[in-house]
Design an enzyme around this catalytic site. Structure first.
Site, PDB file in Angstrom:
ATOM      1  N   TRP A 142       0.846  -1.202   0.000  1.00 50.89           N
ATOM      2  CA  TRP A 142       0.000   0.000   0.000  1.00 50.89           C
ATOM      3  C   TRP A 142       0.879   1.249   0.000  1.00 50.89           C
ATOM      4  O   TRP A 142       1.599   1.510   0.978  1.00 50.89           O
ATOM      5  CB  TRP A 142      -0.925  -0.007   1.229  1.00 50.89           C
ATOM      6  CG  TRP A 142      -2.015  -1.037   1.154  1.00 50.89           C
ATOM      7  CD1 TRP A 142      -1.860  -2.397   1.086  1.00 50.89           C
ATOM      8  CD2 TRP A 142      -3.431  -0.793   1.119  1.00 50.89           C
ATOM      9  NE1 TRP A 142      -3.099  -3.006   1.005  1.00 50.89           N
ATOM     10  CE2 TRP A 142      -4.068  -2.062   1.030  1.00 50.89           C
ATOM     11  CE3 TRP A 142      -4.221   0.364   1.155  1.00 50.89           C
ATOM     12  CZ2 TRP A 142      -5.466  -2.196   0.979  1.00 50.89           C
ATOM     13  CZ3 TRP A 142      -5.610   0.222   1.113  1.00 50.89           C
ATOM     14  CH2 TRP A 142      -6.216  -1.035   1.021  1.00 50.89           C
ATOM     15  N   ASP A 144       0.439   4.293   0.768  1.00 50.51           N
ATOM     16  CA  ASP A 144      -0.558   5.160   1.388  1.00 50.51           C
ATOM     17  C   ASP A 144       0.004   6.496   1.847  1.00 50.51           C
ATOM     18  O   ASP A 144      -0.687   7.281   2.492  1.00 50.51           O
ATOM     19  CB  ASP A 144      -1.266   4.427   2.535  1.00 50.51           C
ATOM     20  CG  ASP A 144      -0.290   3.893   3.568  1.00 50.51           C
ATOM     21  OD1 ASP A 144       0.920   4.203   3.480  1.00 50.51           O
ATOM     22  OD2 ASP A 144      -0.732   3.175   4.477  1.00 50.51           O
ATOM     23  N   ASP A 183     -10.720   8.904   2.039  1.00 50.78           N
ATOM     24  CA  ASP A 183     -11.660   8.261   2.969  1.00 50.78           C
ATOM     25  C   ASP A 183     -12.744   9.254   3.394  1.00 50.78           C
ATOM     26  O   ASP A 183     -13.040   9.424   4.568  1.00 50.78           O
ATOM     27  CB  ASP A 183     -10.886   7.738   4.200  1.00 50.78           C
ATOM     28  CG  ASP A 183     -11.618   6.609   4.916  1.00 50.78           C
ATOM     29  OD1 ASP A 183     -12.506   5.988   4.304  1.00 50.78           O
ATOM     30  OD2 ASP A 183     -11.292   6.354   6.091  1.00 50.78           O
ATOM     31  N   SER A 189      -9.055   6.184   7.898  1.00 49.63           N
ATOM     32  CA  SER A 189      -7.932   6.167   6.960  1.00 49.63           C
ATOM     33  C   SER A 189      -7.673   7.522   6.319  1.00 49.63           C
ATOM     34  O   SER A 189      -7.186   7.607   5.193  1.00 49.63           O
ATOM     35  CB  SER A 189      -8.172   5.102   5.882  1.00 49.63           C
ATOM     36  OG  SER A 189      -8.248   3.833   6.463  1.00 49.63           O
ATOM     37  N   ASP A 229     -12.153   2.709  -2.250  1.00 48.89           N
ATOM     38  CA  ASP A 229     -13.341   3.440  -1.751  1.00 48.89           C
ATOM     39  C   ASP A 229     -13.651   4.747  -2.476  1.00 48.89           C
ATOM     40  O   ASP A 229     -14.760   5.265  -2.353  1.00 48.89           O
ATOM     41  CB  ASP A 229     -13.237   3.766  -0.244  1.00 48.89           C
ATOM     42  CG  ASP A 229     -13.209   2.520   0.622  1.00 48.89           C
ATOM     43  OD1 ASP A 229     -13.428   1.412   0.077  1.00 48.89           O
ATOM     44  OD2 ASP A 229     -12.981   2.661   1.827  1.00 48.89           O
ATOM     45  N   HIS A 274     -17.729  -3.368  -2.906  1.00 47.83           N
ATOM     46  CA  HIS A 274     -18.020  -4.800  -2.791  1.00 47.83           C
ATOM     47  C   HIS A 274     -19.522  -5.023  -2.953  1.00 47.83           C
ATOM     48  O   HIS A 274     -20.287  -4.057  -3.120  1.00 47.83           O
ATOM     49  CB  HIS A 274     -17.504  -5.335  -1.449  1.00 47.83           C
ATOM     50  CG  HIS A 274     -18.099  -4.651  -0.255  1.00 47.83           C
ATOM     51  ND1 HIS A 274     -19.237  -5.099   0.368  1.00 47.83           N
ATOM     52  CD2 HIS A 274     -17.734  -3.522   0.410  1.00 47.83           C
ATOM     53  CE1 HIS A 274     -19.527  -4.296   1.382  1.00 47.83           C
ATOM     54  NE2 HIS A 274     -18.634  -3.326   1.416  1.00 47.83           N
ATOM     55  N   TRP A 277     -22.101  -3.038  -1.148  1.00 42.32           N
ATOM     56  CA  TRP A 277     -22.033  -1.583  -1.346  1.00 42.32           C
ATOM     57  C   TRP A 277     -22.605  -1.269  -2.730  1.00 42.32           C
ATOM     58  O   TRP A 277     -23.783  -0.939  -2.872  1.00 42.32           O
ATOM     59  CB  TRP A 277     -20.576  -1.132  -1.167  1.00 42.32           C
ATOM     60  CG  TRP A 277     -20.338   0.342  -1.168  1.00 42.32           C
ATOM     61  CD1 TRP A 277     -21.247   1.323  -1.468  1.00 42.32           C
ATOM     62  CD2 TRP A 277     -19.110   1.016  -0.855  1.00 42.32           C
ATOM     63  NE1 TRP A 277     -20.649   2.561  -1.365  1.00 42.32           N
ATOM     64  CE2 TRP A 277     -19.346   2.401  -0.980  1.00 42.32           C
ATOM     65  CE3 TRP A 277     -17.830   0.589  -0.476  1.00 42.32           C
ATOM     66  CZ2 TRP A 277     -18.340   3.350  -0.752  1.00 42.32           C
ATOM     67  CZ3 TRP A 277     -16.838   1.533  -0.237  1.00 42.32           C
ATOM     68  CH2 TRP A 277     -17.102   2.900  -0.372  1.00 42.32           C
ATOM     69  N   LYS A 401      -5.463  -6.515   1.043  1.00 39.97           N
ATOM     70  CA  LYS A 401      -5.219  -6.043   2.411  1.00 39.97           C
ATOM     71  C   LYS A 401      -4.191  -6.957   3.084  1.00 39.97           C
ATOM     72  O   LYS A 401      -4.409  -8.167   3.140  1.00 39.97           O
ATOM     73  CB  LYS A 401      -6.533  -6.101   3.194  1.00 39.97           C
ATOM     74  CG  LYS A 401      -6.417  -5.848   4.678  1.00 39.97           C
ATOM     75  CD  LYS A 401      -6.331  -4.390   5.028  1.00 39.97           C
ATOM     76  CE  LYS A 401      -6.070  -4.206   6.531  1.00 39.97           C
ATOM     77  NZ  LYS A 401      -6.045  -2.776   6.900  1.00 39.97           N
ATOM     78  N   ASP A 407      -7.482  -2.056  10.646  1.00 44.29           N
ATOM     79  CA  ASP A 407      -8.353  -1.223   9.804  1.00 44.29           C
ATOM     80  C   ASP A 407      -8.574   0.160  10.406  1.00 44.29           C
ATOM     81  O   ASP A 407      -8.986   1.082   9.695  1.00 44.29           O
ATOM     82  CB  ASP A 407      -9.722  -1.889   9.653  1.00 44.29           C
ATOM     83  CG  ASP A 407      -9.640  -3.208   8.923  1.00 44.29           C
ATOM     84  OD1 ASP A 407      -8.964  -3.267   7.876  1.00 44.29           O
ATOM     85  OD2 ASP A 407     -10.241  -4.187   9.392  1.00 44.29           O
TER      86      ASP A 407
END
Ligand SMILES: *[C@@H]1O[C@H](CO)[C@@H](O)[C@H](O)[C@H]1NC(C)=O
Ligand SMILES: CC(=O)N[C@H]1CO[C@H](CO)[C@@H](O)[C@@H]1O
Length: 452
Positions: A142, A144, A183, A189, A229, A274, A277, A401, A407
């Site tokens: 990641w 990030d 996020d 996040s 997301d 997913h 969602w 992940k 998380d």
């Protein structure tokens, strides 16, 4: 940044005033943290991000994770104009097939160290042996924060050398995850860039740095998940002010990422949430339209392969029977979701294929609500990564992940606390998002299905 540096400096000069030592895996620093900043013998306080430093087993001379450059303030010079390396200038040619075919997935040696340290901390020898075997299962790196691009460079160079010495071409898996106002519908996040503070330019610079690194190693194939997301939030969460405000920036930033990464031959899968969602019937068409539009706006590059689903989530690819919490959604697992979304994408002009995260999907029917996502109790490692997926729509089952990384924190006084992480089906106490969560890792190991 300034206050964090100031606090860190203060902590460094005032060790005698800090009572006690933090236990292995406990927090030992970060913005707003007031507890002990030194660790018990056998572990070292290691900065994970501005919000969190953690006591990692090992000694100061044996780093357990990849070398990362200390986060600094935002670079003021775009690297693309000043220091971009002059890599090969030929235009990469996309493979028509599955990007994984003919390649071996590169395993980061640093992850192996992290898992080895985690396994050593387990007293039950059977469980420890199983835990150690997780080091051989590839997940995604990641990116990030900008500081993680240092890891990417290390891995690319290492993968390139390995490819040459072994004769086996290497494939590196990354997650591009640093949008400004990241996020937007949750808190756990939140990222380093904000739209109000030069976020788009900072993001473009982040992408430029990834592109410059990838370009130097054309022999290493790179597969990327694009911004978990983000686009899904634009489908369903525009009622959240932060998401509505972020919409045009997200679209511009993702467009930039897709185009630039395509130019150096990175195979990309945009994150598509997913089944629970975007899999709801009312969300399918708007989702397909948005993804097809983004694909089209980015020039329909063949390197934009399709979509990634279930990233960091817990849904089964193919559930034995619908979990009661999915009631009302005919797309109760990822295969139903993909089979419903693919034709809608196709008719909107996007011939997408998919990858599906099954890293933590080994156990089912353990959530109280489908929307719960934080360190879910009772989860186990799931189906191993494979291109033998049982569906021509799915290029690979993957572990996106890294199982064992939290998380989100359950500490309600943390600036990034999200109440989802203190629900009754969330494992607690939990450390900050992205940092090692030993107790959770041990559960994933013991509940792995198929077993490790
Ligand atoms: C919770 O977070 C606050 C603020 O970061 C910190 O001072 C406190 O020590 C944390 N509590 C625990 C139990 O970790
Ligand atoms: C490629 C790879 O192994 N990536 C990551 C797997 O997960 C660990 C943490 O759990 C990371 O440190 C690795 O970079």
């Amino acid at each position: 940044m300034k206050s964090a540096a100031f606090l860190a400096a203060l902590a460094a000069i005032l060790p005698a005033y800090v009572a006690g030592q933090a236990q292995t895996w406990a927090q030992c620093g970060g913005i707003g943290f007031t507890g002990p900043t030194t660790c018990v013998a056998g572990s070292v306080c290691t900065k994970q991000n501005d919000y969190y430093s953690q006591c990692i087993p090992g000694s100061a001379t044996t780093p357990t994770s990849a070398p990362t450059s200390a986060p600094t303030s935002q670079p003021s010079q775009p690297s693309s104009t000043s220091s971009a390396p002059s890599g090969p200038s030929s235009t990469p040619t996309p493979s028509a097939n599955n990007p994984w075919t003919g390649y071996q997935i590169y395993l980061s040696p640093y992850y192996a160290n992290e898992v080895a340290a985690a396994a050593k901390a387990i007293t039950d020898p059977t469980l420890a042996a199983k835990a150690a075997s997780v080091a051989n299962i590839p997940n995604f790196t990641w990116l990030d924060s900008v500081s993680k691009i240092a890891d990417l460079k290390t891995y690319l160079a290492d993968a390139s050398a390995l490819g040459k010495s072994s004769g086996q071409k290497q494939l590196l898996q990354i997650v591009v995850y640093d949008l400004p106002d990241r996020d937007c519908a949750a808190k756990a996040s939140n990222g380093e860039f904000s739209i109000a503070d030069n976020g788009l330019a900072n993001y473009q610079n982040y992408i430029d740095q990834i592109v410059a690194a990838v370009k130097q190693f054309p022999d290493v194939r790179v597969v990327a998940v694009i911004e978990p997301d983000s686009l899904a939030n634009l489908v369903t969460n525009l009622n959240v002010q932060k998401c509505a405000n972020a919409k045009s920036t997200y679209l511009t930033a993702v467009n930039y990422a897709l185009k630039q990464l395509s130019s150096v031959g990175v195979y990309q899968y945009m994150d598509a949430g997913h089944a629970g969602w975007l899999g709801w019937p009312a969300n399918l068409t708007p989702a397909a339209q948005l993804f097809a539009q983004v694909y089209s706006d980015a020039g329909k590059s063949p390197f934009i392969k399709g979509l990634a689903t279930n990233v960091a989530n817990y849904n089964a690819l193919s559930a034995a029977s619908p979990d009661p919490i999915t009631q009302g959604d005919p797309n109760y697992d990822e295969i139903h979701y993909i089979n419903a979304l693919a034709p809608a994408l196709q008719s909107a002009g996007f011939p997408a294929t998919f990858i599906v995260d099954q890293g933590r999907s080994g156990q089912q029917n353990h959530r109280q609500q489908w929307g719960d996502w934080c360190n879910i109790k009772g989860a186990g490692f799931g189906t191993r990564p494979t291109t033998n997926t049982g569906s021509s729509l799915i290029d690979s089952i993957v572990w996106v992940k890294p199982g064992g990384e939290s998380d989100g924190t359950s500490n309600s006084s943390s600036p990034r606390f999200d109440s989802t992480c203190s629900l009754s089906d969330a494992t607690q106490p939990a450390p900050e998002a992205g940092t090692w969560f030993q107790a959770y890792f041990e559960t994933l190991v013991s509940k792995a299905n198929p077993p490790l």
